[in-house]
Design a protein around this motif. Structure first.
Motif, PDB file in Angstrom:
ATOM      1  N   UNK A  30      83.354   8.173  38.255  1.00  0.00           N
ATOM      2  CA  UNK A  30      83.680   7.447  37.022  1.00  0.00           C
ATOM      3  C   UNK A  30      85.137   7.699  36.638  1.00  0.00           C
ATOM      4  N   UNK A  31      85.545   8.974  36.691  1.00  0.00           N
ATOM      5  CA  UNK A  31      86.926   9.322  36.348  1.00  0.00           C
ATOM      6  C   UNK A  31      87.911   8.649  37.296  1.00  0.00           C
ATOM      7  N   UNK A  32      87.579   8.645  38.578  1.00  0.00           N
ATOM      8  CA  UNK A  32      88.458   8.016  39.572  1.00  0.00           C
ATOM      9  C   UNK A  32      88.603   6.521  39.307  1.00  0.00           C
ATOM     10  N   UNK A  33      87.490   5.865  38.987  1.00  0.00           N
ATOM     11  CA  UNK A  33      87.535   4.433  38.707  1.00  0.00           C
ATOM     12  C   UNK A  33      88.415   4.103  37.520  1.00  0.00           C
ATOM     13  N   UNK A  34      88.325   4.915  36.473  1.00  0.00           N
ATOM     14  CA  UNK A  34      89.148   4.690  35.285  1.00  0.00           C
ATOM     15  C   UNK A  34      90.629   4.910  35.588  1.00  0.00           C
ATOM     16  N   UNK A  35      90.921   5.954  36.319  1.00  0.00           N
ATOM     17  CA  UNK A  35      92.317   6.237  36.673  1.00  0.00           C
ATOM     18  C   UNK A  35      92.901   5.086  37.489  1.00  0.00           C
ATOM     19  N   UNK A  36      92.117   4.548  38.404  1.00  0.00           N
ATOM     20  CA  UNK A  36      92.596   3.437  39.235  1.00  0.00           C
ATOM     21  C   UNK A  36      92.862   2.189  38.400  1.00  0.00           C
ATOM     22  N   UNK A  37      92.038   1.962  37.382  1.00  0.00           N
ATOM     23  CA  UNK A  37      92.270   0.810  36.501  1.00  0.00           C
ATOM     24  C   UNK A  37      93.610   0.952  35.785  1.00  0.00           C
ATOM     25  N   UNK A  38      93.895   2.147  35.281  1.00  0.00           N
ATOM     26  CA  UNK A  38      95.169   2.372  34.593  1.00  0.00           C
ATOM     27  C   UNK A  38      96.340   2.212  35.559  1.00  0.00           C
ATOM     28  N   UNK A  39      96.180   2.709  36.769  1.00  0.00           N
ATOM     29  CA  UNK A  39      97.261   2.589  37.745  1.00  0.00           C
ATOM     30  C   UNK A  39      97.562   1.125  38.067  1.00  0.00           C
ATOM     31  N   UNK A  40      96.512   0.329  38.198  1.00  0.00           N
ATOM     32  CA  UNK A  40      96.704  -1.086  38.533  1.00  0.00           C
ATOM     33  C   UNK A  40      97.190  -1.903  37.341  1.00  0.00           C
ATOM     34  N   UNK A  41      97.020  -1.356  36.128  1.00  0.00           N
ATOM     35  CA  UNK A  41      97.403  -2.093  34.912  1.00  0.00           C
ATOM     36  C   UNK A  41      98.849  -1.848  34.503  1.00  0.00           C
ATOM     37  N   UNK A  73      93.040   8.858  28.664  1.00  0.00           N
ATOM     38  CA  UNK A  73      94.032   8.323  29.601  1.00  0.00           C
ATOM     39  C   UNK A  73      95.082   7.472  28.896  1.00  0.00           C
ATOM     40  N   UNK A  74      94.694   6.824  27.806  1.00  0.00           N
ATOM     41  CA  UNK A  74      95.632   5.944  27.099  1.00  0.00           C
ATOM     42  C   UNK A  74      96.548   6.710  26.152  1.00  0.00           C
ATOM     43  N   UNK A  75      96.316   8.013  26.013  1.00  0.00           N
ATOM     44  CA  UNK A  75      97.143   8.819  25.126  1.00  0.00           C
ATOM     45  C   UNK A  75      98.508   9.119  25.714  1.00  0.00           C
ATOM     46  N   UNK A  76      99.359   9.715  24.886  1.00  0.00           N
ATOM     47  CA  UNK A  76     100.743   9.988  25.293  1.00  0.00           C
ATOM     48  C   UNK A  76     100.843  10.944  26.472  1.00  0.00           C
ATOM     49  N   UNK A 154      96.284  11.861  36.021  1.00  0.00           N
ATOM     50  CA  UNK A 154      95.746  13.199  36.275  1.00  0.00           C
ATOM     51  C   UNK A 154      94.801  13.126  37.466  1.00  0.00           C
ATOM     52  N   UNK A 155      94.408  14.257  37.984  1.00  0.00           N
ATOM     53  CA  UNK A 155      93.350  14.250  38.984  1.00  0.00           C
ATOM     54  C   UNK A 155      92.036  13.972  38.267  1.00  0.00           C
ATOM     55  N   UNK A 156      91.043  13.446  38.956  1.00  0.00           N
ATOM     56  CA  UNK A 156      89.743  13.231  38.304  1.00  0.00           C
ATOM     57  C   UNK A 156      89.182  14.518  37.696  1.00  0.00           C
ATOM     58  N   UNK A 157      89.381  15.640  38.387  1.00  0.00           N
ATOM     59  CA  UNK A 157      88.896  16.922  37.863  1.00  0.00           C
ATOM     60  C   UNK A 157      89.605  17.276  36.557  1.00  0.00           C
ATOM     61  N   UNK A 158      90.923  17.069  36.521  1.00  0.00           N
ATOM     62  CA  UNK A 158      91.689  17.386  35.313  1.00  0.00           C
ATOM     63  C   UNK A 158      91.256  16.511  34.144  1.00  0.00           C
ATOM     64  N   UNK A 159      90.938  15.258  34.421  1.00  0.00           N
ATOM     65  CA  UNK A 159      90.490  14.359  33.355  1.00  0.00           C
ATOM     66  C   UNK A 159      89.151  14.819  32.782  1.00  0.00           C
ATOM     67  N   UNK A 160      88.237  15.233  33.639  1.00  0.00           N
ATOM     68  CA  UNK A 160      86.943  15.725  33.154  1.00  0.00           C
ATOM     69  C   UNK A 160      87.117  17.013  32.357  1.00  0.00           C
ATOM     70  N   UNK A 161      88.010  17.884  32.807  1.00  0.00           N
ATOM     71  CA  UNK A 161      88.282  19.117  32.056  1.00  0.00           C
ATOM     72  C   UNK A 161      88.839  18.782  30.670  1.00  0.00           C
ATOM     73  N   UNK A 162      89.745  17.811  30.619  1.00  0.00           N
ATOM     74  CA  UNK A 162      90.341  17.428  29.330  1.00  0.00           C
ATOM     75  C   UNK A 162      89.267  16.830  28.414  1.00  0.00           C
TER      76      UNK A 162
END
Length: 406
Positions: A30-41, A73-76, A154-162
């Motif tokens: 799930x985290x990876x999918x969200x990160x990829x959406x932001x990267x492509x956007x 992910x959308x934060x500063x 971030x890495x998917x792991x870092x996003x889940x930790x955050x």
């Protein structure tokens, strides 16, 4: 951090239990999918990004988890959104509408207006401004029209930790009292924690010493005469700093609203150093203000035998700990402690001068802003044992050296 509507907590009796995501393959996907959406956007509008995120949410029951991860992910910390327009959008609208008002509204008139404005701005700005840029810039100041210009994934792991950390931080939005027992640790860990306490302006009563540990009692936002959301956020921001301390435990009393009855209820929360949360705060030294950082830069350019040190011993005093900002060390063994008093609140000023008197030391230098109205604050510094240095906008190393050499 997360807004209140994205916090997911449950009660176990009076104990509140924040949502925590395991670093499972499912959650990492799930985290990876969200990160990829932001990267492509990148290069697209916030509105376009939000539509993609809504499609990902679908009708699944975990939409709040996905929405929370996307919020982070959308934060500063990761994303930069900018208003892209040839001119300030408000000014651009005024000028475009002034031209448009001269002719009846029609599709052709719109194209003509945009072309006219394009020609005018191309001349004024000495660069090509296209009609499409005019059209896009008219309402570029709306949040949904801001452009994602940069994304540091971030890495998917870092996003889940955050995410897990943010869920726990949300507990403190409605805290009335927090008690932290910081057991015997490396003194540098205490100093970093106390500096963050000072930086965030948290009302804290401190007992103990560096040899045996400290007990910190912190007033929460709901203990104030008027509940203060900003203060609650500051309290929540302390948690990542606490994670740098090796051994500690924390208990909190909370004032929560029951989700079903709407009535207020008392909640409890407890956490310790083995909680598994991961901090994103740097472990390095922090400066409490630009004033301090600027003083360090100027001191480095000063020719003197006195060495400026950031690491300073804690000075225990009744009900608190004084942490001078700097230590000044001379090769002949002389040392002085420098404390900067640039904060303006009367209660803070009284506390600071009281601390200096209670410390009962003659090796303290106070650098005091001339903008402070000490008399109005009820501060009598005439009997202060410390040496005084006055400053306006910045602290002069020469003024400090003059005091040291007298």
């Amino acid at each position: 951090m997360l807004p209140t509507d994205l916090l997911i907590h449950r009660f176990n009796g009076e104990e509140i239990v924040p949502k925590q995501l395991a670093l499972s393959s499912e959650n990492l996907a799930i985290a990876t999918g969200l990160i990829e959406i932001f990267q492509s956007a990148k290069g697209e509008t916030r509105g376009s990004l939000n539509r993609q995120l809504q499609e990902l949410e679908g009708e699944e029951t975990d939409y709040r988890v996905k929405r929370g991860l996307a919020h982070l992910l959308s934060g500063d910390a990761f994303s930069t959104f900018e208003t892209i327009s040839p001119l300030d959008p408000g000014t651009l609208r005024q000028r475009v509408f002034a031209i448009a008002a001269q002719t009846p509204a029609s599709l052709k008139a719109t194209q003509t207006t945009l072309q006219q404005m394009s020609t005018i701005l191309t001349q004024e700005l000495a660069r090509e401004v296209l009609p499409d840029q005019i059209r896009a810039g008219l309402y570029a100041d709306l949040s949904e029209n801001q452009i994602l210009t940069a994304f540091e994934p971030p890495t998917p792991e870092a996003l889940l930790h955050r995410y897990n950390l943010s869920q726990v931080q949300g507990v403190f939005y409605r805290a009335s009292h927090v008690t932290i027992n910081a057991h015997r640790n490396d003194p540098g860990e205490y100093k970093l924690l106390f500096r963050y306490l000072k930086l965030f302006g948290l009302m804290t009563y401190i007992e103990g010493d560096a040899d045996y540990g400290f007990t910190l009692t912190i007033d929460g936002p709901t203990s104030l005469f008027k509940p203060n959301t900003h203060y609650g956020l500051k309290l929540a921001m302390l948690l990542p700093a606490l994670l740098h301390v090796t051994r500690w435990n924390l208990t909190a009393t909370l004032q929560q609203k029951d989700a079903y009855s709407g009535k207020a209820r008392i909640g409890r929360f407890a956490i310790a150093s083995d909680c598994g949360l991961v901090t994103h705060y740097p472990a390095g030294k922090t400066y409490d203000s630009m004033l301090e950082a600027g003083f360090v830069e100027r001191w480095a350019k000063t020719k003197t035998e006195w060495r400026l040190e950031r690491e300073v011993d804690l000075i225990p005093i009744p009900g608190s700990v004084m942490i001078p900002d700097f230590r000044l060390v001379h090769p002949d063994g002389r040392t002085f402690l420098l404390e900067i008093v640039g904060y303006w609140r009367p209660d803070y000023l009284k506390k600071k001068f009281s601390q200096v008197r209670q410390a009962n030391r003659d090796d303290i230098i106070l650098a005091i802003s001339e903008r402070l109205n000490l008399e109005k604050a009820g501060v009598d510094f005439s009997h202060t044992p410390a040496r005084l240095v006055w400053f306006k906008d910045q602290i002069s190393p020469k003024a400090v050296l003059d005091v040291l050499n007298n």
